[in-house]
Enzyme design. Structure first.
Site, PDB file in Angstrom:
ATOM      1  N   GLY A 170       0.835  -1.213   0.000  1.00 31.37           N
ATOM      2  CA  GLY A 170       0.000   0.000   0.000  1.00 31.37           C
ATOM      3  C   GLY A 170       0.858   1.247   0.000  1.00 31.37           C
ATOM      4  CB  VAL A 173      -0.550   9.790   2.439  1.00 28.71           C
ATOM      5  CG1 VAL A 173       0.232  10.736   3.324  1.00 28.71           C
ATOM      6  CG2 VAL A 173      -1.165  10.544   1.280  1.00 28.71           C
ATOM      7  CG  MET A 174      -0.766   7.316   6.786  1.00 30.08           C
ATOM      8  SD  MET A 174       0.263   8.400   7.784  1.00 30.08           S
ATOM      9  CE  MET A 174       0.465   7.439   9.270  1.00 30.08           C
ATOM     10  CB  ALA A 242      -9.684   0.489   8.598  1.00 32.92           C
ATOM     11  CB  SER A 294      -0.382   8.524  16.148  1.00 34.75           C
ATOM     12  OG  SER A 294      -0.784   9.880  16.159  1.00 34.75           O
ATOM     13  N   GLY A 295       0.789  10.220  13.744  1.00 40.91           N
ATOM     14  CA  GLY A 295       1.723  11.299  13.411  1.00 40.91           C
ATOM     15  C   GLY A 295       1.481  11.882  12.042  1.00 40.91           C
ATOM     16  CE  LYS A 349      -3.426   6.664  15.483  1.00 41.63           C
ATOM     17  NZ  LYS A 349      -4.320   6.922  14.464  1.00 41.63           N
ATOM     18  CG  HIS A 352      -3.691   8.806  19.626  1.00 43.99           C
ATOM     19  ND1 HIS A 352      -4.071   9.347  18.412  1.00 43.99           N
ATOM     20  CD2 HIS A 352      -2.548   9.456  19.967  1.00 43.99           C
ATOM     21  CE1 HIS A 352      -3.206  10.267  18.045  1.00 43.99           C
ATOM     22  NE2 HIS A 352      -2.266  10.354  18.970  1.00 43.99           N
ATOM     23  CG  ASN A 353      -7.175   8.419  15.977  1.00 46.39           C
ATOM     24  OD1 ASN A 353      -6.017   8.536  16.354  1.00 46.39           O
ATOM     25  ND2 ASN A 353      -7.490   8.093  14.746  1.00 46.39           N
ATOM     26  CD  GLU A 356      -6.192  12.848  15.852  1.00 48.45           C
ATOM     27  OE1 GLU A 356      -5.182  12.137  15.999  1.00 48.45           O
ATOM     28  OE2 GLU A 356      -6.896  12.790  14.820  1.00 48.45           O
ATOM     29  CE  LYS A 425      -9.281   9.543   6.512  1.00 50.18           C
ATOM     30  NZ  LYS A 425      -8.636  10.386   7.546  1.00 50.18           N
ATOM     31  NE  ARG A 605     -33.982   2.430  36.733  1.00 48.48           N
ATOM     32  CZ  ARG A 605     -33.466   1.467  37.473  1.00 48.48           C
ATOM     33  NH1 ARG A 605     -33.049   1.736  38.715  1.00 48.48           N
ATOM     34  NH2 ARG A 605     -33.377   0.239  37.024  1.00 48.48           N
TER      35      ARG A 605
HETATM   36  C1  6PG Z   1      -2.948  10.196  13.702  1.00 47.13           C
HETATM   37  C2  6PG Z   1      -4.304  10.559  13.195  1.00 47.13           C
HETATM   38  C3  6PG Z   1      -4.623   9.820  11.950  1.00 47.13           C
HETATM   39  C4  6PG Z   1      -5.854  10.392  11.280  1.00 47.13           C
HETATM   40  C5  6PG Z   1      -7.120   9.664  11.681  1.00 47.13           C
HETATM   41  C6  6PG Z   1      -8.282  10.488  12.115  1.00 47.13           C
HETATM   42  O1  6PG Z   1      -2.876   9.838  14.865  1.00 47.13           O
HETATM   43  O2  6PG Z   1      -1.995  10.280  12.941  1.00 47.13           O
HETATM   44  O3  6PG Z   1      -5.264  10.273  14.158  1.00 47.13           O
HETATM   45  O4  6PG Z   1      -4.665   8.478  12.247  1.00 47.13           O
HETATM   46  O5  6PG Z   1      -5.940  11.745  11.473  1.00 47.13           O
HETATM   47  O6  6PG Z   1      -7.442   8.935  10.551  1.00 47.13           O
HETATM   48  O7  6PG Z   1      -8.946  10.917  11.032  1.00 47.13           O
HETATM   49  P1  6PG Z   1     -10.421  11.461  11.040  1.00 47.13           P
HETATM   50  O8  6PG Z   1     -10.360  12.813  11.695  1.00 47.13           O
HETATM   51  O9  6PG Z   1     -10.685  11.572   9.567  1.00 47.13           O
HETATM   52  O10 6PG Z   1     -11.327  10.503  11.711  1.00 47.13           O
END
Ligand code: 6PG
Length: 633
Positions: A170, A173-174, A242, A294-295, A349, A352-353, A356, A425, A605
């Site tokens: 794949g 980008v990543m 995914a 992540s990053g 992860k 983490h998101n 985020e 996503k 209740r």
């Molecule tokens: C990271 C990001 C990365 C991406 C996610 C969230 O840690 O590098 O979280 O994984 O930004 O896909 O994307 P969405 O905001 O589109 O849900």
């Protein structure tokens, strides 16, 4: 991947070997540096070495080659005059020989030009007479420029490819960024991108063409060729979207892969899918690592935070490679750790998101309030954020938001030209459903997901703003008076976001007996990832399951909650939606309220459904029912 450049002294082995090592991103070793002191002394006196002298030297070289092969490979410059010496150095199948051949006079003139070298020119004749012509490898004449010699040597190795240490599937980008990061860190790599006529053609090859300095990569769009280019046991990193694409790719891979091979899923897969895949591959004897990365693009290329979970044996196969490519924490330790079994890598992860999402939303709310409530110019908000970013509030997201607020193009501030509909996503929403499943309070971070959902209803929002005559009301108070409180409110809103996220991780870790190490998780999130921050540094050092009582956090809960409440009140009454900050405030109050309103819920209740309730003063925990019509128990 081993490359040995041979030839008598003066043929330019070091020059070619160094150039090859740069192109293959492998360490370079000069065999001369491995001679024991006695050998050097002998050569300095002009005495040629005999076979016995060379034994310990060749053994040391063979050992060095073996060690290097495990970590990716090496380029060695070594005279290797006799076939018996070369046999000692042939430690692997994955080795290519380049023999430098030249006329005595040419070598002689070059040797005379050399300074500070212990080898005397007179020894050349002895070396030439010892030299046994090899019948294999590439014989490269030295009567041409170093550039041409390098290009011919590269051509030879490309037409006799070495087995690659790892494969990446794949080239999005990543995938591309991680591949280049691996290659740059000395991991010989096969890269693959599927062929889809008219859509995805020659993608992997293009990566090679755009990066000519990476001779340690081979490109494929044919799966069998890709798989056969890999050293066994194969190590394959999948960087594809995914969902069903992962299962389809696994279906294809398992046709060829063997017991002991390793597959890594480096995308944002849902952790339950990853758990299922771990079991499926385990039955086939194939190691599987569901791995959060992540990053973003820059992180993947220069140093991401990496969260592998699943099969621990599989992790051991790539620990060294992942450590090399990951970001490093403030002590220089790699921001990668084995998270735990099953889908725990993808699970953390996902959380983490989710954090985020919360961190991004708080900054979005504040930015809006500062600009359209307090009337600050974008540049002024950028300045406020840059100032905060010098202290405890420092974070990657704060830094980029300050940058965004200054970024202009011909149309003016780019931010003001961006449609106000936030995409997503999946990971943020999955965290929310997971929190519901495990009964973990999650409202602040849930609101970050919901806010994106609400933002999507742009047409209706425009209509409703007219129907209900909504507009932002200007805040009359001065920004200077409010700024210290805003800073406190922001600090606490962030703490709440993190507490909620770590709370979910703790609950799921306990329920699944994952024994997640939260100091370590916070540590690998101190650099490389999107939520890296000073706060994360603090959590990594001071983490406690009682998050709000942690040193440094407790003080903020005490002193910053009134400012947060006031700011939320101010924002709401001036027409600003502040979903994460207000949910955070509510959540915090809920968490620190001794006498909550839940008695009313229990009474209701019991009233309509005879669901029973417990009494405050009854330590037995017994359940009571009231006959509410008769007002009797
Ligand atoms: C990271 C990001 C990365 C991406 C996610 C969230 O840690 O590098 O979280 O994984 O930004 O896909 O994307 P969405 O905001 O589109 O849900």
């Amino acid at each position: 991947m081993l490359i040995i450049v041979t030839g008598v002294s003066g043929t330019g082995k070091t020059t070619l070997g160094t150039a090859l090592s740069k192109r293959f991103h492998l360490p370079f070793f000069d065999a001369d540096d491995f001679h024991p002191a006695e050998n050097i002394a002998k050569m300095s006196q002009g005495q040629p070495l005999n076979d016995e002298d060379r034994q310990p030297w060749l053994l040391a070289l063979a050992q060095k080659l073996e060690e290097s092969e495990k970590t990716g490979g090496a380029v060695l410059a070594c005279s290797a005059l006799k076939e018996s010496y070369r046999q000692m150095l042939q430690v692997s199948e994955n080795l290519r020989w380049i023999h430098l051949i030249g006329e005595r006079d040419l070598i002689w003139s070059r040797m005379l030009a050399r300074k500070n070298h212990y080898m005397k020119a007179e020894m050349l004749d002895s070396q030439l007479s010892t030299w046994e012509d090899p019948s294999y490898g590439f014989q490269l004449s030295i009567d041409q420029s170093p550039e041409i010699m390098l290009s011919k040597a590269l051509g030879y190795i490309q037409s006799h490819p070495l087995k690659m240490k790892m494969g990446v599937i794949g080239m999005g980008v990543m995938g591309k960024s991680l591949a280049l990061n691996l290659a740059e860190n000395g991991v010989p790599l096969a890269i693959y991108n599927r062929y889809v006529a008219g859509k995805e053609e020659g993608i992997a090859q293009k990566v090679l063409e755009e990066n000519p300095d990476f001779a340690n990569m081979l490109a494929f769009e044919e799966m069998d060729a890709f798989l056969s280019s890999l050293e066994k046991p194969r190590k394959i990193l999948m960087m594809i979207p995914a969902g069903t694409a992962i299962d389809a790719q696994l279906d294809q891979l398992i046709l060829t892969l063997e017991k002991g091979d390793l597959i890594i899923d480096g995308g944002n897969s849902f952790y339950k899918d990853s758990e299922r895949r771990v079991h499926r591959l385990q039955e086939l004897g194939i190691h599987f690592l569901p791995m959060g990365v992540s990053g973003g693009e820059q992180g993947a290329r220069k140093g991401p935070s990496i969260m592998p979970g699943g099969n621990a044996e599989g992790y051991a196969m790539v620990t060294d490679f992942l450590s090399r490519i990951s970001a490093k924490d403030k002590n220089g330790q790699p921001c990668v750790t084995y998270v735990g079994p099953g889908g725990s890598g993808h699970f953390i992860k996902m959380v983490h998101n989710s954090i985020e999402y919360g961190e991004m939303q708080v900054l979005a709310e504040l930015t809006h309030l500062l600009r359209f409530g307090f009337g600050c110019a974008a540049a002024q908000v950028a300045e406020i954020y840059s100032d905060w970013n010098k202290g405890n509030l420092k974070s990657f997201l704060l830094e980029i938001t300050a940058d965004i607020l200054l970024f202009k193009d011909q149309g003016g501030l780019v931010l003001d030209q961006i449609l106000d509909q936030a995409g997503q996503k999946g990971t943020g929403g999955w965290s929310l459903t997971t929190a519901l499943e495990f009964g973990v309070p999650y409202s602040p971070l849930a609101e970050a997901v919901n806010a994106r959902g609400v933002s999507g209803k742009k047409t209706q929002r425009k209509e409703f703003s007219r129907t209900f005559q909504h507009e932002f009301r200007k805040i009359d108070d001065s920004i200077d008076a409010w700024l210290p409180k805003i800073k406190q409110a922001y600090a606490l809103a962030r703490i709440i976001n993190h507490e909620v996220g770590f709370g979910l991780m703790k609950a799921v870790s306990d329920a699944k007996s994952w024994s997640l190490n939260f100091h370590e998780i916070a540590r690998i999130w101190t650099n490389g990832c999107i939520i890296r921050s000073e706060l994360m540094e603090h959590i990594s050092e001071k983490y406690s399951d009682s998050f709000f009582e942690m040193k440094g956090i407790k003080e903020s809960v005490i002193s910053d909650r009134m400012p947060l409440a006031e700011l939320v009140g101010l924002g709401l009454t001036h027409g600003f939606a502040l979903p994460v900050m207000s949910a955070g405030m509510n959540y915090l109050l809920g968490r620190i309220t001794a006498e909550s309103s839940a008695s009313v819920i229990q009474a209701q209740r019991d009233y309509f459904g005879a669901h029973t309730y417990q009494r405050k003063e009854d330590p037995s925990g017994k359940f009571f029912h009231t006959n509410w019509n008769s007002k009797e128990i």
